[in-house]
Design an enzyme around this catalytic site. Structure first.
Site, PDB file in Angstrom:
ATOM      1  N   ARG A   1      -2.869   1.992  -4.672  1.00  0.00           N
ATOM      2  CA  ARG A   1      -1.998   1.283  -5.610  1.00  0.00           C
ATOM      3  C   ARG A   1      -1.155   2.256  -6.421  1.00  0.00           C
ATOM      4  O   ARG A   1      -1.628   3.311  -6.835  1.00  0.00           O
ATOM      5  CB  ARG A   1      -2.831   0.396  -6.531  1.00  0.00           C
ATOM      6  CG  ARG A   1      -2.022  -0.717  -7.190  1.00  0.00           C
ATOM      7  CD  ARG A   1      -2.920  -1.790  -7.769  1.00  0.00           C
ATOM      8  NE  ARG A   1      -3.770  -2.444  -6.793  1.00  0.00           N
ATOM      9  CZ  ARG A   1      -3.342  -3.378  -5.945  1.00  0.00           C
ATOM     10  NH1 ARG A   1      -2.079  -3.754  -5.947  1.00  0.00           N
ATOM     11  NH2 ARG A   1      -4.182  -3.920  -5.089  1.00  0.00           N
TER      12      ARG A   1
ATOM     13  N   GLU B   1      13.029  -6.127  -2.874  1.00  0.00           N
ATOM     14  CA  GLU B   1      12.809  -6.834  -1.614  1.00  0.00           C
ATOM     15  C   GLU B   1      12.138  -8.179  -1.879  1.00  0.00           C
ATOM     16  O   GLU B   1      11.311  -8.303  -2.791  1.00  0.00           O
ATOM     17  CB  GLU B   1      11.910  -6.017  -0.683  1.00  0.00           C
ATOM     18  CG  GLU B   1      12.482  -4.668  -0.289  1.00  0.00           C
ATOM     19  CD  GLU B   1      11.500  -3.808   0.484  1.00  0.00           C
ATOM     20  OE1 GLU B   1      11.915  -2.751   0.971  1.00  0.00           O
ATOM     21  OE2 GLU B   1      10.304  -4.207   0.602  1.00  0.00           O
TER      22      GLU B   1
ATOM     23  N   PHE C   1       9.224  -3.272   6.644  1.00  0.00           N
ATOM     24  CA  PHE C   1       9.903  -2.747   5.458  1.00  0.00           C
ATOM     25  C   PHE C   1       9.692  -1.262   5.197  1.00  0.00           C
ATOM     26  O   PHE C   1      10.334  -0.689   4.310  1.00  0.00           O
ATOM     27  CB  PHE C   1       9.529  -3.552   4.205  1.00  0.00           C
ATOM     28  CG  PHE C   1       8.053  -3.681   3.946  1.00  0.00           C
ATOM     29  CD1 PHE C   1       7.336  -2.659   3.359  1.00  0.00           C
ATOM     30  CD2 PHE C   1       7.399  -4.862   4.261  1.00  0.00           C
ATOM     31  CE1 PHE C   1       5.988  -2.788   3.103  1.00  0.00           C
ATOM     32  CE2 PHE C   1       6.043  -5.010   4.005  1.00  0.00           C
ATOM     33  CZ  PHE C   1       5.333  -3.972   3.417  1.00  0.00           C
TER      34      PHE C   1
ATOM     35  N   ARG D   1      -0.169  -8.785   5.124  1.00  0.00           N
ATOM     36  CA  ARG D   1       0.264  -7.385   5.172  1.00  0.00           C
ATOM     37  C   ARG D   1      -0.302  -6.764   6.450  1.00  0.00           C
ATOM     38  O   ARG D   1      -1.464  -6.974   6.803  1.00  0.00           O
ATOM     39  CB  ARG D   1      -0.270  -6.670   3.946  1.00  0.00           C
ATOM     40  CG  ARG D   1       0.146  -5.216   3.807  1.00  0.00           C
ATOM     41  CD  ARG D   1       1.544  -5.082   3.252  1.00  0.00           C
ATOM     42  NE  ARG D   1       1.862  -3.681   2.995  1.00  0.00           N
ATOM     43  CZ  ARG D   1       1.555  -3.042   1.865  1.00  0.00           C
ATOM     44  NH1 ARG D   1       0.912  -3.677   0.895  1.00  0.00           N
ATOM     45  NH2 ARG D   1       1.905  -1.776   1.715  1.00  0.00           N
TER      46      ARG D   1
ATOM     47  N   ARG E   1      -4.553  -5.795   6.131  1.00  0.00           N
ATOM     48  CA  ARG E   1      -4.859  -4.921   4.999  1.00  0.00           C
ATOM     49  C   ARG E   1      -6.349  -4.623   4.917  1.00  0.00           C
ATOM     50  O   ARG E   1      -6.764  -3.570   4.427  1.00  0.00           O
ATOM     51  CB  ARG E   1      -4.365  -5.578   3.707  1.00  0.00           C
ATOM     52  CG  ARG E   1      -4.647  -4.787   2.454  1.00  0.00           C
ATOM     53  CD  ARG E   1      -4.084  -5.485   1.231  1.00  0.00           C
ATOM     54  NE  ARG E   1      -4.751  -5.053   0.033  1.00  0.00           N
ATOM     55  CZ  ARG E   1      -4.537  -5.552  -1.169  1.00  0.00           C
ATOM     56  NH1 ARG E   1      -3.659  -6.525  -1.315  1.00  0.00           N
ATOM     57  NH2 ARG E   1      -5.183  -5.106  -2.222  1.00  0.00           N
TER      58      ARG E   1
ATOM     59  N   LYS F   1       9.438 -10.944  -1.483  1.00  0.00           N
ATOM     60  CA  LYS F   1       8.010 -10.921  -1.155  1.00  0.00           C
ATOM     61  C   LYS F   1       7.687 -12.166  -0.331  1.00  0.00           C
ATOM     62  O   LYS F   1       7.733 -13.282  -0.841  1.00  0.00           O
ATOM     63  CB  LYS F   1       7.166 -10.883  -2.431  1.00  0.00           C
ATOM     64  CG  LYS F   1       5.693 -10.642  -2.176  1.00  0.00           C
ATOM     65  CD  LYS F   1       4.927 -10.519  -3.488  1.00  0.00           C
ATOM     66  CE  LYS F   1       3.501 -10.027  -3.246  1.00  0.00           C
ATOM     67  NZ  LYS F   1       2.737 -10.900  -2.348  1.00  0.00           N
TER      68      LYS F   1
ATOM     69  N   LYS G   1       5.112  -5.636  -7.972  1.00  0.00           N
ATOM     70  CA  LYS G   1       5.276  -6.987  -7.437  1.00  0.00           C
ATOM     71  C   LYS G   1       5.440  -7.964  -8.595  1.00  0.00           C
ATOM     72  O   LYS G   1       4.676  -7.946  -9.555  1.00  0.00           O
ATOM     73  CB  LYS G   1       4.105  -7.379  -6.535  1.00  0.00           C
ATOM     74  CG  LYS G   1       2.731  -7.299  -7.170  1.00  0.00           C
ATOM     75  CD  LYS G   1       1.651  -7.629  -6.157  1.00  0.00           C
ATOM     76  CE  LYS G   1       0.260  -7.456  -6.765  1.00  0.00           C
ATOM     77  NZ  LYS G   1      -0.813  -7.724  -5.782  1.00  0.00           N
TER      78      LYS G   1
END
Length: 219
Positions: A196, A35, A126, A42, A57, A37, A202
C-alpha cells in the site's frame, strides 16, 4: 535495467501488487493522473513464452474461469507482467460484479464456454511491471504507461486504461454520472511499489448503486 534480484515475470506473485490508499474526496493536480475505478477483480497478468497466468489479488488462479482473457493475452507479443482489472459488463455496458462473481466460480469446461458466450469478460490494463525481461518498476508512472500503450492494441477483450492528467474532479464527476465505483489518483512520477502506498489514492463514489445496495455506500 535488470530485474530485481534476477526476478522474472513468472517469479512474481500477487504480493508484488501496488495498492492504493483510501482518500476521502476528489481533487485536481497537474502532477497526478486520474483513472476510473472499475468494479471488478484486481489481476496480476504474467506471460512468459506460451505460458499465461491470471492471478487475483489473493493469489488465486483465474485461468480456468476466464479462458477468453488467457487467449487474448497470449496473442500479445513478448513476455511481460501487467497490473489490470478484470470485469464482466451488464446489458448497459457497465461492470457487473454479480456477473463477474458468477463467472469466477464457473469451472467445468462446458459451463465456462457457455458463460463466456453469455457474459464475456474484459481486462482493463493500467500498468506494466516488466516487459521482455526489463523491470519497469523503478520508472515513473508516465513512462510505464507509455511502454504499456506501445505493447498492444485495444480489442473488445483487452483495453488500455489511459487515465486523465490534472482533472481529477472532472473524472470523478464522470464516474458519478455513469454510476461507477469511483476513481484512482496516481502521482505521475511515482515508481511501482509493492504494497500500500499514498502515491496511489482511491476515491469512492458514495452513491454507487452496488455499494448502496450492500449497505456500505458511505464507507
Amino acid at each position: 535495467m535488470r530485474l530485481f534480484g534476477g526476478q522474472t515475470p513468472t517469479d512474481m506473485d500477487a504480493s508484488d501488487l501496488m495498492l492504493a490508499t483510501l482518500y476521502r474526496r476528489p481533487f485536481s493536480d497537474p502532477e497526478w493522473l486520474y483513472e476510473i475505478k472499475y468494479d471488478g477483480f484486481r489481476c496480476l497478468i504474467l506471460k512468459a513464452g506460451a505460458s499465461v497466468d491470471l492471478f487475483s489479488r489473493n493469489g488465486n488462479l483465474f485461468n480456468g474461469s476466464f479462458p477468453e482473457i488467457v487467449d487474448a493475452v497470449s496473442r500479445v507479443p513478448g513476455d511481460f507482467a501487467w497490473d489490470a482489472e478484470l470485469t464482466v459488463d451488464d446489458a448497459t455496458g457497465r461492470p457487473s460484479f454479480e456477473r463477474l462473481q458468477r463467472r469466477a466460480v464457473t469451472r467445468t469446461a462446458r459451463n465456462v464456454r457457455a458463460a463466456a458466450g453469455a457474459d464475456p469478460a474484459r481486462l482493463y490494463v493500467f500498468d506494466a511491471l516488466s516487459v521482455d525481461g526489463e523491470d519497469l518498476r523503478r520508472l515513473p508512472l508516465l513512462e510505464r504507461k507509455e511502454r504499456l500503450r506501445e505493447s498492444f492494441d485495444d480489442t473488445r477483450t483487452l483495453i488500455y486504461a489511459s487515465g486523465v492528467q490534472a482533472a481529477g474532479e472532472f473524472v470523478f464527476e464522470q464516474a458519478q454520472s455513469l454510476d461507477l465505483e469511483g476513481m484512482v489518483a496516481k502521482r505521475l512520477d511515482s515508481t511501482y511499489q509493492k504494497g500500500r502506498s499514498r502515491d496511489w489514492l482511491k476515491i469512492k463514489h458514495a452513491g454507487y448503486s452496488r455499494a448502496a445496495a450492500l449497505g456500505f455506500g458511505r464507507k
